[in-house]
Design a protein around this motif. Structure first.
Motif, short mmCIF file in Angstrom:
data_model
loop_
_atom_site.label_atom_id
_atom_site.label_comp_id
_atom_site.label_asym_id
_atom_site.label_seq_id
_atom_site.Cartn_x
_atom_site.Cartn_y
_atom_site.Cartn_z
N VAL A 83 10.93 6.39 -8.19
CA VAL A 83 9.64 7.07 -8.15
C VAL A 83 9.38 7.52 -6.72
CG1 VAL A 83 7.16 6.81 -8.56
CG2 VAL A 83 8.78 5.65 -10.05
N PRO A 84 9.03 8.79 -6.52
CA PRO A 84 8.72 9.24 -5.15
C PRO A 84 7.41 8.61 -4.67
CG PRO A 84 8.41 11.05 -6.72
CD PRO A 84 8.95 9.88 -7.49
N LEU A 85 7.49 7.95 -3.52
CA LEU A 85 6.34 7.21 -2.99
C LEU A 85 6.18 7.50 -1.49
CD1 LEU A 85 7.29 3.73 -4.47
CD2 LEU A 85 5.57 5.28 -5.40
N THR A 103 2.03 -1.36 -9.69
CA THR A 103 1.59 -1.62 -8.32
C THR A 103 2.67 -2.26 -7.46
OG1 THR A 103 0.70 -3.75 -9.00
CG2 THR A 103 -0.82 -1.88 -9.02
N ASN A 104 3.88 -2.41 -8.02
CA ASN A 104 4.98 -3.03 -7.30
C ASN A 104 5.77 -1.96 -6.56
OD1 ASN A 104 7.31 -4.33 -6.42
ND2 ASN A 104 7.42 -5.63 -8.23
N TYR A 105 5.54 -1.86 -5.25
CA TYR A 105 6.16 -0.82 -4.42
C TYR A 105 7.68 -0.88 -4.48
CZ TYR A 105 7.53 1.75 -0.22
OH TYR A 105 8.13 2.60 0.66
N ALA A 106 8.24 -2.06 -4.29
CA ALA A 106 9.69 -2.21 -4.25
C ALA A 106 10.33 -1.81 -5.57
CB ALA A 106 10.08 -3.63 -3.87
N TYR A 154 0.85 -1.20 0.00
CA TYR A 154 0.00 0.00 0.00
C TYR A 154 0.88 1.24 0.00
CZ TYR A 154 -3.90 -3.06 1.13
OH TYR A 154 -4.84 -4.06 1.10
N PHE A 155 0.70 2.08 -1.01
CA PHE A 155 1.51 3.28 -1.13
C PHE A 155 0.77 4.32 -1.95
CE2 PHE A 155 2.55 0.53 -4.66
CZ PHE A 155 2.58 1.38 -5.75
N ILE A 156 1.29 5.53 -1.87
CA ILE A 156 0.77 6.63 -2.68
C ILE A 156 1.92 7.12 -3.56
CG2 ILE A 156 -0.16 8.98 -2.65
CD1 ILE A 156 -1.35 8.32 0.11
N ARG A 157 1.69 7.13 -4.85
CA ARG A 157 2.72 7.58 -5.79
C ARG A 157 2.64 9.10 -5.88
NH1 ARG A 157 2.39 7.66 -11.59
NH2 ARG A 157 0.37 6.70 -11.29
N LEU A 158 3.79 9.75 -5.70
CA LEU A 158 3.84 11.22 -5.71
C LEU A 158 4.35 11.79 -7.02
CD1 LEU A 158 5.28 11.82 -2.13
CD2 LEU A 158 2.90 11.94 -2.86
#
Length: 152
Positions: free
Chosen positions: A81-83, A71-74, A55-59
């Protein structure tokens, strides 16, 4: 100064601290596994996902050269990508609470054990109870009879 440093290192508190840090690191690994492998999947299942860390928010925008899943945070984090990884924060916070609770249980158990040992030690060193009056009287009579028989 070297002699003073050797004295400092050889002091018991420093060695105890070193052992504590090593055991703490190993304990942290166990707690991380407990959290990541047992608790977080259960919590994720209850709340509709399997892993909070996803779960993250892409900035910012995803680079055009990025070929992974959006959708892959890592992978996004590795691509620069700033997250805001609030899911990872939730995972770490839950891990901390579990670790703190386990340490609390250990300290509580040790404190109870020490209190029991102190109580047993105090009971073992207590002065013997005073003899009942009739026993004291019988001893006095015995001692008086010994005196009379010895003097006769």
């Amino acid at each position: 100064m070297l002699k003073e440093f050797r004295t400092f290192i050889a002091r018991g508190n420093v060695l105890d601290l070193a052992v504590g840090v090593i055991i703490g690191a190993a304990f942290g690994t166990i707690t991380k596994s407990l959290t990541d492998d047992l608790i977080m999947p259960l919590v994720g299942w209850i709340f509709g996902g399997f892993d909070f860390s996803s779960y993250f928010i892409r900035l910012g925008p995803i680079p055009e050269t990025y070929t992974g899943a959006p959708t892959n945070y890592a992978a996004l984090k590795e691509a620069g990508v700033p997250l805001i990884g609030f899911g990872q924060f939730v995972t770490v916070a839950i891990n901390f609470v579990i670790l703190a609770f386990i340490v609390f249980l250990i300290v509580r158990s040790v404190n109870r054990l020490l209190a029991t040992m102190e109580k047993e030690k105090a009971e073992g060193t207590a002065p013997p109870a005073a003899d009942p009056a009739d026993v004291v009287l019988l001893r006095e009579i015995r001692d008086e009879l010994k005196k009379r028989n010895g003097a006769a």
